[in-house]
Design a protein around this motif. Structure first.
Motif, PDB file in Angstrom:
ATOM      1  N   CYS A 100      16.456 -68.680 -85.787  1.00  0.00           N
ATOM      2  CA  CYS A 100      17.663 -67.746 -86.640  1.00  0.00           C
ATOM      3  C   CYS A 100      18.348 -66.733 -86.247  1.00  0.00           C
ATOM      4  CB  CYS A 100      16.767 -66.995 -88.159  1.00  0.00           C
ATOM      5  SG  CYS A 100      17.087 -66.159 -88.955  1.00  0.00           S
ATOM      6  N   ASP A 121       7.050 -70.869 -87.648  1.00  0.00           N
ATOM      7  CA  ASP A 121       7.158 -72.219 -87.778  1.00  0.00           C
ATOM      8  C   ASP A 121       5.797 -73.055 -88.160  1.00  0.00           C
ATOM      9  OD1 ASP A 121       9.384 -74.465 -88.593  1.00  0.00           O
ATOM     10  OD2 ASP A 121       8.168 -75.701 -87.220  1.00  0.00           O
ATOM     11  N   ARG A 136      17.432 -73.372 -86.896  1.00  0.00           N
ATOM     12  CA  ARG A 136      17.591 -74.102 -88.203  1.00  0.00           C
ATOM     13  C   ARG A 136      17.835 -73.256 -89.318  1.00  0.00           C
ATOM     14  NH1 ARG A 136      11.465 -76.197 -89.581  1.00  0.00           N
ATOM     15  NH2 ARG A 136      12.719 -76.818 -91.986  1.00  0.00           N
ATOM     16  N   TYR A 137      17.738 -71.483 -88.447  1.00  0.00           N
ATOM     17  CA  TYR A 137      18.171 -71.139 -89.904  1.00  0.00           C
ATOM     18  C   TYR A 137      19.359 -69.667 -89.761  1.00  0.00           C
ATOM     19  CZ  TYR A 137      13.428 -71.814 -91.222  1.00  0.00           C
ATOM     20  OH  TYR A 137      12.194 -72.646 -91.580  1.00  0.00           O
ATOM     21  N   GLU A 163      10.709 -71.293 -84.711  1.00  0.00           N
ATOM     22  CA  GLU A 163      11.984 -71.677 -84.621  1.00  0.00           C
ATOM     23  C   GLU A 163      13.014 -70.851 -84.806  1.00  0.00           C
ATOM     24  OE1 GLU A 163      14.062 -74.053 -85.147  1.00  0.00           O
ATOM     25  OE2 GLU A 163      12.613 -75.510 -85.329  1.00  0.00           O
ATOM     26  N   ARG A 206      25.154 -75.185 -87.752  1.00  0.00           N
ATOM     27  CA  ARG A 206      24.738 -76.913 -87.030  1.00  0.00           C
ATOM     28  C   ARG A 206      25.247 -77.626 -85.967  1.00  0.00           C
ATOM     29  NH1 ARG A 206      20.080 -75.860 -90.351  1.00  0.00           N
ATOM     30  NH2 ARG A 206      20.899 -77.278 -91.872  1.00  0.00           N
TER      31      ARG A 206
END
Length: 181
Positions: free
Chosen positions: A117, A109, A149-150, A115, A135
């Motif tokens: 995943c 990121d 985030r993913y 970040e 989320r």
């Protein structure tokens, strides 16, 4: 800790022993420590220092002396300077009623360095989850920086012939598929 063995938890950066309850690398010393890697003195020197075997496991030792493995150093994600242990997030997501299995990895990121995943295997006959629904499930229950985030829904995780999950391959595939390479 078994008789005739010593253990300590150290800060991987400084090598200093951490206080009880703090997370660090588990090191062990005694008769159970290997003499070395066959024909590989460089790896031996990296793993065994002054008789202490550096396991690569992240662990804590509580006030009563019980050791709890919380993850692997290689799996730790550093997001915006914070150390995040994927195992904590995985254990939280296992409680989701639609999730059969989950693996959490770090992906590149530009802003935060890494970040989160989550690779998710769904229970049979359950609709796939997306990043927004994961989320929403985690909001208010996990710290904001620990919410993936993913999200990638998969049928299976890449494994070695031994059955061990290959997180290195997962990171590479995620970075490529998400355009983060």
């Amino acid at each position: 800790v078994q008789p005739h063995l010593e253990v300590k938890i150290i800060d991987p950066e400084t090598g200093e022993t951490v206080p009880r309850g703090a997370t660090g690398e588990l090191c062990t010393k005694g008769y159970s420590v290997m003499q070395g890697y066959w024909g590989d003195p460089a790896r031996t020197a990296e793993a065994v220092q002054d008789g202490w075997m550096h396991t690569g496991d992240l662990a804590t030792i509580d006030a009563e002396g019980y050791c709890n493995i919380v993850g692997r150093i290689k799996d730790m994600v550093i997001r915006g300077g914070e150390n995040i242990y994927p195992r904590e997030i995985e254990e939280f997501l296992y409680a989701h009623p639609d999730i059969e299995d989950v693996q959490v990895i770090g992906v590149p990121d530009q802003k935060y360095g890494e970040e989160l995943c989550a690779w998710i295997k769904m229970k049979a006959d359950r609709p796939p989850l997306d990043a927004d629904s994961v989320r929403a499930y985690a909001t208010g229950k996990l710290a904001h920086d620990k919410i993936p985030r993913y999200v990638t829904v998969v049928e299976e995780f890449p494994t070695a012939v031994t059955g061990k999950i290959r997180k290195v391959e997962m990171r590479a595939r995620s970075a490529r598929d998400l355009g983060l390479a």
